[in-house]
Design a protein around this motif. Structure first.
Motif, PDB file in Angstrom:
ATOM      1  N   ALA A   1     -35.743  26.036  31.000  1.00  0.00           N
ATOM      2  CA  ALA A   1     -36.310  27.162  30.242  1.00  0.00           C
ATOM      3  C   ALA A   1     -36.504  26.809  28.783  1.00  0.00           C
ATOM      4  CB  ALA A   1     -35.397  28.371  30.348  1.00  0.00           C
TER       5      ALA A   1
ATOM      6  N   TRP B   1     -35.036  33.689  32.708  1.00  0.00           N
ATOM      7  CA  TRP B   1     -36.156  32.846  32.301  1.00  0.00           C
ATOM      8  C   TRP B   1     -36.920  33.571  31.199  1.00  0.00           C
ATOM      9  CZ3 TRP B   1     -37.241  27.946  33.473  1.00  0.00           C
ATOM     10  CH2 TRP B   1     -38.491  27.444  33.098  1.00  0.00           C
ATOM     11  N   PRO B   2     -37.357  32.890  30.155  1.00  0.00           N
ATOM     12  CA  PRO B   2     -38.088  33.559  29.066  1.00  0.00           C
ATOM     13  C   PRO B   2     -39.313  34.328  29.579  1.00  0.00           C
ATOM     14  CG  PRO B   2     -37.541  31.303  28.459  1.00  0.00           C
ATOM     15  CD  PRO B   2     -37.193  31.453  29.915  1.00  0.00           C
TER      16      PRO B   2
END
Length: 102
Positions: free
Chosen positions: A102, A39-40
């Motif tokens: 995401a 996930w960023p």
């Protein structure tokens, strides 16, 4: 019959809560697994590698924590660990269930 690990938030509820309230996303997978995609901005803290105990002191209890792993089992255990220590923690399950958001 196996229904999989319990999650606190669906993928959509996770994104909505993260956007509305903010917080820290934690990837509980190994560094090798996380290298395949994460996930960023997620913080990688390997549950199996025993990194949680060493890093819990540096976490801010006023934050929300959203945890995921490959299937939701490790993040479920890590979520319970954080909850028992007084953190606002939520298991969002496996990365596959949130990756497309995401």
């Amino acid at each position: 019959m196996f229904f999989g690990p319990k999650t606190d938030l669906t993928a959509e509820a996770f994104v909505a809560k993260l956007e509305a309230e903010g917080g820290v996303v934690i990837d509980c997978r190994t560094r090798g697994e996380a290298a395949e995609g994460t996930w960023p901005g997620a913080k990688v803290i390997d549950w199996l590698g025993g990194e949680f105990e060493g890093q819990i002191g540096s976490l801010d209890k006023s934050q929300n924590y959203y945890l995921y792993c490959r299937s939701g089992a490790r993040s479920g255990a890590a979520t319970q660990f954080l909850k028992s220590a007084g953190f606002n923690a939520f298991n969002v399950g496996g990365f596959g269930s949130i990756a497309h958001l995401a």
